[in-house]
Motif scaffolding. Structure first.
Motif, mmCIF file in Angstrom:
data_model
loop_
_atom_site.group_PDB
_atom_site.id
_atom_site.type_symbol
_atom_site.label_atom_id
_atom_site.label_comp_id
_atom_site.label_asym_id
_atom_site.label_seq_id
_atom_site.Cartn_x
_atom_site.Cartn_y
_atom_site.Cartn_z
ATOM 1 N N UNK A 109 0.825 -1.207 0.000
ATOM 2 C CA UNK A 109 0.000 0.000 0.000
ATOM 3 C C UNK A 109 0.860 1.258 0.000
ATOM 4 N N UNK A 110 2.054 1.173 0.591
ATOM 5 C CA UNK A 110 2.937 2.341 0.612
ATOM 6 C C UNK A 110 3.371 2.720 -0.803
ATOM 7 N N UNK A 111 3.629 1.717 -1.651
ATOM 8 C CA UNK A 111 3.999 2.011 -3.034
ATOM 9 C C UNK A 111 2.855 2.704 -3.763
ATOM 10 N N UNK A 112 1.627 2.295 -3.497
ATOM 11 C CA UNK A 112 0.485 2.933 -4.165
ATOM 12 C C UNK A 112 0.368 4.399 -3.736
ATOM 13 N N UNK A 113 0.655 4.673 -2.473
ATOM 14 C CA UNK A 113 0.626 6.061 -1.994
ATOM 15 C C UNK A 113 1.738 6.869 -2.662
ATOM 16 N N UNK A 114 2.930 6.272 -2.761
ATOM 17 C CA UNK A 114 4.055 6.954 -3.409
ATOM 18 C C UNK A 114 3.735 7.229 -4.882
ATOM 19 N N UNK A 115 3.121 6.263 -5.567
ATOM 20 C CA UNK A 115 2.709 6.470 -6.963
ATOM 21 C C UNK A 115 1.756 7.657 -7.072
ATOM 22 N N UNK A 116 0.765 7.695 -6.173
ATOM 23 C CA UNK A 116 -0.234 8.775 -6.210
ATOM 24 C C UNK A 116 0.424 10.130 -5.946
#
Length: 334
Positions: free
Chosen positions: A218-225
């Motif tokens: 989920x942290x990667x998805x936040x970083x992508x956003x």
């Protein structure tokens, strides 16, 4: 006497000596030559090359266009004949004729043949089959287009490879090395031209809590956003960068504190309202920011970065989802 007889014997029956010479010249050039009688609409002469012009068609000698082609094609040929009759210098046109499901292309030059009284009674047409040449031309164009497309694809691949060397795979933002190079250039430019630029230190609030609540990915998805939002809120001349983990920094070229504050406050609000969809869950996130400017809040690049980081730390101490401006330095008059 015998030589004169032999010379006369070479003249094509039904043609004058001048017409015969013209026909022979055209045939030597590889053209198919036809002569049509305007009164009957039938071909009175067809050279050997002309008899193989239209695959699958009957011998044109003695035939009319209506017997050789469909009605539409026959009308087009008659119209070209009439155009040639109206001109004294001849008339060139292209024709696309369908035979047995195959379309062939021809360049046709027409010249009216006139009687002694000046009346056009026949039309001479010289036919050049362009089909194979056009096919080769199309193949060449297709090959050139493929080469061009391949070159463009190779150039795009090189750009992507170069981009991968300077950009973070997850966020799509610049790596630290690229950012530091841009920072040095901006500082040199600012010193020469006496202009400001700003540095924004950014951190995602509560990244450890996000990981524990929603999972490691989920942290990667936040970083992508966040990467998408940073790219959308910066210009081509700016340099947004991911330092690693939950830490980011943005170089705003030619921008002072007031403008930087306005733009980054807009970004902060966007982040707080943004929801990251992941694995059937909706992940909210916020960021803490600190802004410093050169040369007003720091006189060197190193101090500028420290000043932005200190301001970001203040935002975190206030509970996150906050933006803090570095203090402006006041240099006492000498």
């Amino acid at each position: 006497m015998n030589e004169m007889a032999d010379s006369l014997a070479t003249v094509t029956p039904g043609l004058s000596g001048m017409e015969d010479a013209l026909v022979r010249s055209l045939e030597q050039l590889g053209a198919g030559v036809l002569i049509k009688h305007l009164g009957t609409g039938r071909y009175e002469y067809a050279s050997p090359a002309a008899r193989g012009l239209w695959p699958g068609a009957r011998d044109p000698l003695g035939a009319s266009d209506a017997e050789l082609f469909d009605a539409v094609q026959a009308v087009a040929l008659r119209a070209a004949d009439q155009q040639a009759v109206s001109l004294s210098s001849g008339f060139a046109a292209e024709h696309r004729l369908e035979r047995q499901g195959e379309r062939r292309e021809y360049m046709v030059w027409r010249q009216a043949l006139r009687d002694a009284d000046g009346q056009a009674s026949r039309v001479l047409s010289s036919w050049q089959d362009l089909t194979e040449a056009r096919k080769r031309e199309q193949q060449l164009q297709a090959a050139l287009q493929q080469i061009e497309e391949q070159q463009l694809a190779n150039a795009e691949l090189r750009r992507e490879m170069q981009d991968n060397q300077v950009r973070d795979n997850v966020s799509g933002l610049y790596h630290r090395a690229h950012f530091e190079e841009q920072l040095r250039r901006e500082a040199d430019l600012s010193s020469r031209e006496q202009r400001e630029f700003a540095i924004v230190s950014v951190a995602v609030d509560g990244m450890d809590d996000i990981r524990q609540t929603y999972g490691a990915d989920s942290c990667e998805r936040v970083v992508e956003a966040l990467g998408r939002l940073l790219r959308a809120n910066t210009r081509a001349m700016d340099s947004p960068c991911r330092l690693g983990g939950d830490r980011f920094v943005v170089l705003l070229s030619g921008v002072g504190l007031a403008t930087a504050h306005s733009r980054m406050e807009h970004l902060r609000k966007q982040c707080s309202q943004h929801i990251v969809a992941y694995n059937g869950q909706q992940i909210p996130f916020t960021v803490s920011m600190g802004i410093a400017s050169f040369p007003h809040t720091a006189g060197s690049v190193e101090e500028l970065m420290r000043s932005a980081d200190r301001s970001m730390a203040v935002s975190r101490e206030k509970g996150g989802n906050h933006l803090t401006l570095a203090s402006i330095q006041f240099v006492p008059a000498g």
